[in-house]
Design a protein around this motif. Structure first.
Motif: not given
Length: 221
Positions: A154-175
């Protein structure tokens, strides 16, 4: 180079024809001589009848001078045994075995035998065709338990940190792919506009991970 193929089903026959078109010499081994009818009319390689893990049969197929060996019969046990004989007895450099059971694939991978786990791979291909914007994966490890996929954000993730995305999805950002270059992020890396995000997730959670990424960050706070 010379390639030995164990199994003359549809995959084995197709692989044999493809290798011959690339000007490699090919020998196909199958315990059922009737299976050779699947080979193309223009196939000029060897047809060897016998078990693909029988050393004499493999020698007849030219295994001692082979650079590659593919085990693609319809039996997991036959594939892995013949692959190990090719690797460990004859020292073939490139060996690959097709495996139907994804749980076995990881075990064989640890033994140094690269495997193609047919069921997870086929599932991903169907998903890509059925759901063009869905949850198909870009890579899956041999057992099929962990998948790497491009995450639709979602465009709302622009400007948010990677760790926030990981917490929300339960996945690990690989690259990330940013301006055509790969970026290995840390927890504080900020997601920028036009970033393409790839995550690693457990296969059974891929749909939930994708759904979470499509929501606004506020919905997950």
């Amino acid at each position: 180079m010379h390639v030995v193929i164990m199994g003359c089903g549809r995959v084995g026959a197709s692989l044999a024809s493809a290798l011959q078109r690339l000007d490699h010499t090919v020998a196909v081994v199958d315990k059922d001589a009737a299976s050779f009818h699947r080979l193309s009319r223009g196939f000029t390689g060897q047809r060897v009848t016998g078990n693909g893990f029988d050393r004499d049969v493999l020698v007849e197929a030219g295994i001692e001078g082979a650079t590659a060996f593919a085990a693609v019969s319809n039996g997991d046990n036959s594939n892995i045994i013949s692959a190990r004989v090719a690797r460990e007895t004859f020292g073939v450099e490139h060996v690959v075995a097709r495996i139907y059971d994804p749980k076995r694939a990881e075990v064989y991978q640890r033994l140094g035998i690269p495997t193609v786990a047919t069921v997870p791979w086929t599932t991903d291909r169907f998903l890509r065709m059925l759901l063009p914007e869905g949850v198909a994966t870009d890579w899956r490890e041999p057992s099929g338990s962990v998948a790497v996929l491009q995450l639709p954000l979602h465009e709302g993730w622009v400007g948010r940190r990677v760790d926030e995305l990981e917490t929300a999805t339960g996945a690990r950002v690989a690259f990330l792919m940013r301006f055509g270059n790969g970026v290995l992020p840390d927890r504080r890396t900020m997601i920028q506009a036009d970033d393409t995000v790839y995550v690693a997730a457990l296969s059974g959670t891929v749909t939930d991970v994708t759904a979470a990424a499509r929501r606004t960050p506020e919905e997950d706070d």
